[in-house]
Design a protein around this motif. Structure first.
Motif, mmCIF file in Angstrom:
data_model
loop_
_atom_site.group_PDB
_atom_site.id
_atom_site.type_symbol
_atom_site.label_atom_id
_atom_site.label_comp_id
_atom_site.label_asym_id
_atom_site.label_seq_id
_atom_site.Cartn_x
_atom_site.Cartn_y
_atom_site.Cartn_z
ATOM 1 N N VAL A 1 0.871 -1.166 0.000
ATOM 2 C CA VAL A 1 0.000 0.000 0.000
ATOM 3 C C VAL A 1 0.913 1.222 0.000
ATOM 4 O O VAL A 1 1.761 1.380 0.888
ATOM 5 N N VAL B 1 -2.788 7.725 1.911
ATOM 6 C CA VAL B 1 -2.454 6.706 0.917
ATOM 7 C C VAL B 1 -2.593 7.321 -0.472
ATOM 8 O O VAL B 1 -3.320 8.300 -0.668
ATOM 9 N N VAL C 1 -1.602 1.548 -4.664
ATOM 10 C CA VAL C 1 -0.977 0.276 -4.315
ATOM 11 C C VAL C 1 0.068 -0.075 -5.367
ATOM 12 O O VAL C 1 0.018 0.412 -6.505
ATOM 13 N N VAL D 1 -7.885 3.285 -0.166
ATOM 14 C CA VAL D 1 -7.536 1.866 -0.251
ATOM 15 C C VAL D 1 -8.240 1.142 0.887
ATOM 16 O O VAL D 1 -8.046 1.476 2.061
ATOM 17 N N LEU E 1 -7.160 5.215 4.139
ATOM 18 C CA LEU E 1 -6.883 3.805 4.411
ATOM 19 C C LEU E 1 -7.973 3.238 5.317
ATOM 20 O O LEU E 1 -8.284 3.825 6.360
#
Length: 483
Positions: free
Chosen positions: A238, A245, A248, A261, A443
């Motif tokens: 990640v 984030v 990925v 994510v 996240l």
């Protein structure tokens, strides 16, 4: 509209992806296996079909609300419990019939079971207003003053059983509900005692063709909602900075950007490998892993008179069994055996005149290579213990296959490692589980290791909770489609 990546195609990830796509977000889902569904896995051999995950469905309305239109079959007898002294308790879906069976097993305890069931109903109602509907740390909108007391805070599940029952067999029956979450009744919170209110209030259901069909239905709904599904693709990392984030990295080296994510994987996998975080890993380590499973799949000749869909053969010493699991870290010498045979209700699951037996034993989540007894020898031990409970299959086996936790994890993505992530260890354990919102903006965690926990209904509820969090953080202004 947010760009959302879902890592892992288990039940929680599928539900979160489905709801977010329906509400206008662009969703990509990556699953390392060649199928979706997580523990909704099956094994087929020689005309037999074996479910490797859950054996019954509870709270089917959750899946109806998602759009699953398949017909379910309600079971009259939820489970048959067989105790070491040879006595049996037939657990019927109807609460009144169940109370009669408890009274037959242990005269004078029928009224105690009714009182226990009333407590379970109140606990479930409180949980639905609080624990099941909101992420950890958020004040539920419908909470009531007495909800905290309704879940018997400070009491273990075994302590709850002792509060209601004098007969040790009934205490063992109540303790069984801890294993639904890979936990010990001597350390798990009393709140797990709400499960009988689900089973006897809403019933236990079977999906014709096996519970794997639920995953097929959800896969179809994902396609209809426009989710971009990638199977056979592993996420290696990640990508995040200190605050948020950004996507990925795949095992192939490709990097995919995203605003959010959602990780449908064990929290230990997230903080140990995908986004390393030593501090959070230490917290998870203190909570300890759940149990895992050792499975035997047996093709059995003939039909067994009176065999129910699901039964439990209890060990003679429950405390010793859980000491083996959680203190010694070894497979129990006298294990409790869960027996599933869907062919008794669904002839399509086995050839004519035969039965598909799934035998499940709780074992430590550690490496089977370090067990004091080799897996093949443990298979023979389980079959020998089963014979002691009146089911000698030695002359009826067409074949028997055994699966260790490593086999199940690597080949099917089911039951491997830690069954539901972090076990409920201690009366405050539900509030110490990893939350649904991660430490970086964008996240989120969903699945058995995160709030609210494991099992088909709970991971589906977790998917709803995560979808609501993403919507709160990344609201869609226009073009929203209702679920």
């Amino acid at each position: 509209m947010a760009e959302v990546i879902v890592v892992g195609g288990g039940g929680g990830g599928m539900v979160a992806a489905l709801l977010l796509a329906r509400r206008g977000h662009r969703v990509r889902l990556y699953e390392r296996l060649d199928r979706l569904g997580g523990k909704l896995a099956e094994r087929r051999r020689d005309g037999f079909t074996f479910s490797l995950g859950p054996s019954l469905l509870t709270l089917p309305e959750i899946f109806r609300e998602l759009g699953v239109a398949r017909e379910f079959v309600e079971l009259d007898e939820l489970c048959r419990y067989r105790f070491a002294d040879g006595s049996e308790l037939r657990a019927y879906s109807d609460p009144d019939r169940m109370a009669v069976e408890v009274e037959r097993l242990a005269p004078g305890e029928g009224a105690a079971w009714r009182a226990f069931y009333r407590w379970a109903v109140h606990c479930l109602e409180a949980s639905r207003r609080t624990f099941f509907t909101a992420p950890r740390g958020h004040r539920p909108e419908q909470a009531r003053i007495g909800d905290l007391l309704a879940i018997a805070p400070g009491r273990t599940l075994d302590g709850l059983a002792r509060r209601f029952f004098r007969d040790p067999r009934l205490r063992q029956y109540v303790g069984r509900y801890a294993t639904y979450a890979g936990s010990s009744p001597y350390r798990a919170p009393a709140a797990l005692g709400c499960i009988p209110a689900i089973e006897h209030g809403d019933g236990g259901w079977y999906v014709p063709g096996g519970l794997r069909r639920l995953a097929d239905d959800l896969t179809r709904l994902l396609a209809e909602a426009g989710v971009d599904v990638h199977t056979g693709v592993e996420v290696a990392e990640v990508i995040a900075d200190r605050s948020a984030v950004s996507g990925v990295a795949l095992a192939s080296g490709e990097r995919v950007s995203a605003d959010a994510v959602v990780v449908n994987a064990d929290a230990a996998a997230l903080y140990g490998r995908l986004l390393p975080d030593r501090r959070r890993m230490r917290r998870i380590a203190r909570l300890g892993p759940s149990t895992s499973a050792f499975l035997l799949l047996a093709g059995v000749e003939g039909r067994t008179e009176g065999l129910p869909h699901h039964s439990i053969a209890f060990s003679a010493d429950y405390r010793r069994e859980f000491r083996d699991l959680f203190e010694r870290g070894v497979p129990p010498e006298d294990p409790t055996i869960s027996i599933g045979c869907s062919a008794v209700d669904d002839p399509s699951q086995a050839p004519a005149g035969a039965e598909n037996w799934v035998l499940l034993v709780n074992v430590p989540a550690g490496d089977p290579g370090r067990w004091p007894i080799p897996p093949d020898a443990y298979r023979d031990l389980v079959l020998e213990r089963l014979a002691r409970h009146g089911h000698d299959l030695s002359g009826r086996l067409r074949f028997v296959e055994s699966f260790t936790p490593a086999d199940l994890r690597d080949r099917y993505g089911a039951w491997g490692g830690a069954v539901y992530g972090t076990a409920y260890r201690g009366v405050l354990a539900p509030f110490r589980r990893p939350g649904n919102r991660g430490p970086r903006r964008g996240l989120y965690l969903v699945g058995g290791s995160a709030h609210p926990g494991g099992g088909l209904p709970l991971v589906a509820m977790g998917g709803r909770i995560v979808a609501s969090l993403v919507e709160r953080d990344f609201p869609v202004r226009t073009g929203v489609r209702s679920p």
